[in-house]
Scaffold this motif. Structure first.
Motif, PDB file in Angstrom:
ATOM      1  N   UNK A 155      71.443  62.116  17.796  1.00 21.42           N
ATOM      2  CA  UNK A 155      70.258  61.264  17.720  1.00 21.42           C
ATOM      3  C   UNK A 155      70.515  60.059  16.829  1.00 21.42           C
ATOM      4  N   UNK A 156      71.184  60.286  15.701  1.00 25.07           N
ATOM      5  CA  UNK A 156      71.502  59.165  14.818  1.00 25.07           C
ATOM      6  C   UNK A 156      72.405  58.153  15.519  1.00 25.07           C
ATOM      7  N   UNK A 157      73.353  58.659  16.321  1.00 23.32           N
ATOM      8  CA  UNK A 157      74.243  57.768  17.049  1.00 23.32           C
ATOM      9  C   UNK A 157      73.524  56.970  18.120  1.00 23.32           C
ATOM     10  N   UNK A 158      72.521  57.599  18.752  1.00 20.63           N
ATOM     11  CA  UNK A 158      71.799  56.936  19.833  1.00 20.63           C
ATOM     12  C   UNK A 158      70.886  55.814  19.342  1.00 20.63           C
ATOM     13  N   UNK A 159      70.735  55.685  18.027  1.00 23.23           N
ATOM     14  CA  UNK A 159      69.902  54.604  17.494  1.00 23.23           C
ATOM     15  C   UNK A 159      70.633  53.265  17.507  1.00 23.23           C
ATOM     16  N   UNK A 160      71.872  53.269  17.988  1.00 22.06           N
ATOM     17  CA  UNK A 160      72.663  52.032  18.055  1.00 22.06           C
ATOM     18  C   UNK A 160      72.940  51.675  19.514  1.00 22.06           C
ATOM     19  N   UNK A 161      73.125  50.390  19.763  1.00 17.09           N
ATOM     20  CA  UNK A 161      73.620  49.963  21.068  1.00 17.09           C
ATOM     21  C   UNK A 161      75.076  50.382  21.196  1.00 17.09           C
ATOM     22  N   UNK A 162      75.384  51.133  22.249  1.00 18.53           N
ATOM     23  CA  UNK A 162      76.745  51.626  22.442  1.00 18.53           C
ATOM     24  C   UNK A 162      77.375  50.899  23.624  1.00 18.53           C
ATOM     25  N   UNK A 163      77.438  49.584  23.490  1.00 20.64           N
ATOM     26  CA  UNK A 163      78.073  48.739  24.499  1.00 20.64           C
ATOM     27  C   UNK A 163      79.190  47.979  23.799  1.00 20.64           C
ATOM     28  N   UNK A 164      80.423  48.281  24.178  1.00 24.11           N
ATOM     29  CA  UNK A 164      81.568  47.746  23.454  1.00 24.11           C
ATOM     30  C   UNK A 164      82.355  46.761  24.309  1.00 24.11           C
ATOM     31  N   UNK A 165      83.008  45.789  23.628  1.00 23.60           N
ATOM     32  CA  UNK A 165      83.878  44.854  24.350  1.00 23.60           C
ATOM     33  C   UNK A 165      85.346  45.266  24.239  1.00 23.60           C
ATOM     34  N   UNK A 166      85.595  46.496  23.753  1.00 26.14           N
ATOM     35  CA  UNK A 166      86.954  47.030  23.732  1.00 26.14           C
ATOM     36  C   UNK A 166      87.493  47.099  25.162  1.00 26.14           C
ATOM     37  N   UNK A 167      88.790  46.938  25.336  1.00 27.59           N
ATOM     38  CA  UNK A 167      89.403  46.947  26.667  1.00 27.59           C
ATOM     39  C   UNK A 167      88.966  48.168  27.471  1.00 27.59           C
ATOM     40  N   UNK A 168      88.485  47.923  28.663  1.00 28.77           N
ATOM     41  CA  UNK A 168      88.002  48.987  29.535  1.00 28.77           C
ATOM     42  C   UNK A 168      89.201  49.640  30.223  1.00 28.77           C
ATOM     43  N   UNK A 169      89.274  50.978  30.143  1.00 28.38           N
ATOM     44  CA  UNK A 169      90.396  51.694  30.745  1.00 28.38           C
ATOM     45  C   UNK A 169      90.449  51.486  32.251  1.00 28.38           C
ATOM     46  N   UNK A 170      89.316  51.134  32.855  1.00 25.97           N
ATOM     47  CA  UNK A 170      89.296  50.923  34.303  1.00 25.97           C
ATOM     48  C   UNK A 170      90.145  49.731  34.719  1.00 25.97           C
ATOM     49  N   UNK A 171      90.446  48.810  33.781  1.00 22.80           N
ATOM     50  CA  UNK A 171      91.317  47.683  34.111  1.00 22.80           C
ATOM     51  C   UNK A 171      92.759  48.154  34.296  1.00 22.80           C
ATOM     52  N   UNK A 172      93.077  49.310  33.720  1.00 24.14           N
ATOM     53  CA  UNK A 172      94.412  49.892  33.877  1.00 24.14           C
ATOM     54  C   UNK A 172      94.434  50.946  34.967  1.00 24.14           C
ATOM     55  N   UNK A 173      93.332  51.692  35.079  1.00 20.21           N
ATOM     56  CA  UNK A 173      93.232  52.784  36.051  1.00 20.21           C
ATOM     57  C   UNK A 173      91.894  52.683  36.782  1.00 20.21           C
ATOM     58  N   UNK A 174      91.815  51.902  37.809  1.00 22.74           N
ATOM     59  CA  UNK A 174      90.540  51.790  38.534  1.00 22.74           C
ATOM     60  C   UNK A 174      90.197  53.115  39.222  1.00 22.74           C
ATOM     61  N   UNK A 175      88.965  53.561  39.024  1.00 21.43           N
ATOM     62  CA  UNK A 175      88.466  54.773  39.669  1.00 21.43           C
ATOM     63  C   UNK A 175      87.152  54.456  40.369  1.00 21.43           C
ATOM     64  N   UNK A 176      86.797  55.206  41.411  1.00 20.35           N
ATOM     65  CA  UNK A 176      85.509  54.970  42.077  1.00 20.35           C
ATOM     66  C   UNK A 176      84.355  55.110  41.093  1.00 20.35           C
TER      67      UNK A 176
END
Length: 495
Positions: free
Chosen positions: A274-295
């Motif tokens: 719950x404490x963690x959910x009080x923050x926006x969890x949207x990151x600009x860290x490199x998305x793994x999907x750019x290396x491994x695209x999955x459906x």
């Protein structure tokens, strides 16, 4: 950055935290890919009840990272190519931050002396600015692991949608159990929920993906949506109407303190989430999907998969694959069980303890507080149950399938463990367990009830019974030890 997929070949893999939510789903995926897996947990008896524990390419190992574990870790890391680090300490209560960092240091030190090629660490999406203790601990753990100088591939995720995911189960319980929710205003915080299936595929493919150096990668679902929107969309899927009233004065700590009456998720874990959910969890860290695209698996599809597989909680050795338990399970039951019990350390022999455990019920009664058991039987009879009917199999030995009053034997391991399926009328599904652990110099006797509540009514029932549970299980454990000839009886630290 060098990125390529090596041909699939069998690797020797150590999974630290194999008994957890992600670990228990990852291990079978690794086995299907042909890898050889050492699976570890600090609770070996629970690990041995995983559906995959008899696979020829898996071995089970006890590992407690808290304390002196250097020798055990060094032995486990011998001849290992890949390590998955999946443990966290949220269940440890308020001290979980220091606990997580301490065990991470133990692992990092052992890795620095090993020949491990790669560590794959499941971390958590980090918010901008101030963070919660849970999210901060996840970030610090990654930093400590990197001090080992072994290649660390840290895959971060926010909310995982899948059966057993604490974040998902809290949401499901709240939506299922409550017609209205008074919630903090930060329920509008944004995240990219990701399907469990996608997480497992990303983790599994990290074994053969060629990468240079240590990396931090983000695992994201295809949508950025708030926790409030997730609750509303889930409610529509299960044909529920839920009113969400947001108030500015409700802090994460206040919200967490109310969770125990709405969810079966263990309170320390739910509170940290719950404490963690009080923050926006949207990151600009490199998305793994750019290396491994999955459906892409969208929110509704992930939820459908989770809801369809929740009955798997009773399709395992913990419940003895018992057909009555499986048929009585309902998708509205809490995934995580509530529990109450008592443990004692005693000098009574395992043989004598087991002999008396097998006499439970019938004319012998329940060792302590029989008047409470009789009272509960009358309540059961009022609702059409048969708990007042005394029955016990003839002979000295119990077996799976035997009936003891309204209970059914679903597990019976001589000198070690007896599990009884709850048979009375009540909103939920439960079992009563008697466990003996022989330490050589003494035995630990544990008597414990486990309860999957049927919605809000099931939670209210559990809390109504809690005073009786706290009283009766302590009395039963002490009385059973005395009946078995014990001269020394002390409370065990298991409570």
């Amino acid at each position: 950055m060098n990125i390529s997929q090596d041909p699939v070949s069998a690797s020797r893999i150590l999974v630290i935290g194999a008994n957890g939510y992600v670990g228990s789903n990852l291990v079978p995926a690794l086995l299907r890919a042909g890898h050889h897996v050492k699976a570890t947990s600090r609770n070996l008896s629970q690990l041995s009840k995983q559906v995959w524990h008899r696979h020829p390419n898996v071995s089970l190992h006890h590992l407690d990272l808290d304390g002196e574990c250097a020798a055990a870790l060094s032995e486990l890391l011998h001849n290992i190519d890949i390590v998955y680090y999946l443990v966290h300490g949220m269940a440890s209560g308020s001290a979980f931050y220091d606990y997580e960092l301490a065990i991470a240091r133990n692992v990092s030190n052992a890795l620095s002396l090993s020949h491990v090629k790669r560590v794959i660490y499941l971390g958590a999406t980090q918010p901008e600015g101030k963070s919660s203790p849970h999210l901060s601990a996840r970030k610090a753990t990654g930093n400590i692991l990197r001090e080992s100088n072994v290649q660390i591939i840290e895959l971060r995720a926010g909310i995982i949608i899948g059966t057993g995911s604490a974040a998902f189960e809290v949401m499901r319980d709240v939506v299922s159990h409550l017609p209205a929710v008074i919630a903090p205003i930060w329920l509008t915080s944004q995240s990219s929920p990701i399907a469990l299936e996608t997480v497992i595929r990303y983790l599994g493919q990290m074994v053969t993906l060629s990468l240079d150096g240590s990396l931090v990668l983000e695992m994201k679902g295809p949508e950025v949506i708030s926790y409030e929107q997730q609750m509303q969309r889930l409610a529509r899927m299960i044909n529920k109407r839920i009113l969400i009233i947001k108030v500015p004065f409700l802090t994460p700590k206040m919200a967490a303190s109310c969770l125990s009456i709405a969810t079966s998720v263990p309170t320390p874990i739910a509170a940290a989430l719950i404490e963690g959910l009080s923050h926006n969890l949207v990151s600009d860290t490199t998305d793994v999907s750019t290396l491994l695209p999955l459906p892409a698996i969208h929110f509704e599809a992930a939820v459908e998969t989770a809801l369809s597989s929740e009955s798997d909680v009773v399709k395992n050795e913990i419940w003895g694959y018992d057909p009555d338990a499986i048929s009585r399970w309902h998708k509205g039951y809490g995934y995580y069980p509530k529990q109450a019990g008592f443990s004692v350390d005693t000098d009574a022999t395992a043989e004598q303890l087991w002999k008396n455990i097998q006499k439970v019920g019938g004319d012998e009664g329940y060792f302590f507080g029989d008047w409470l058991w009789v009272l509960r039987g009358y309540i059961d009879a009022l609702f059409g149950g048969n708990a007042l009917v005394k029955q016990h199999p003839s002979g000295d030995n119990l077996g799976v399938g035997d009936f003891i009053d309204s209970w059914k034997v679903i597990q019976c391991e001589p000198l070690k463990h007896l599990s009884l399926l709850f048979g009375m009328k009540a909103p939920g599904l439960g079992r009563l367990e008697f466990t003996i652990i022989d330490h050589g110099t003494h035995r630990t006797l544990d008597i414990r009830a486990w309860w999957h509540p049927a919605g809000f009514r099931g939670l209210l029932y559990w809390f109504a019974m809690m005073p009786a549970h706290l009283f009766i299980f302590k009395g039963m454990a002490i009385a059973l030890a005395k009946k078995s000839g014990a001269t020394e009886i002390t409370p065990s630290p298991r409570q």
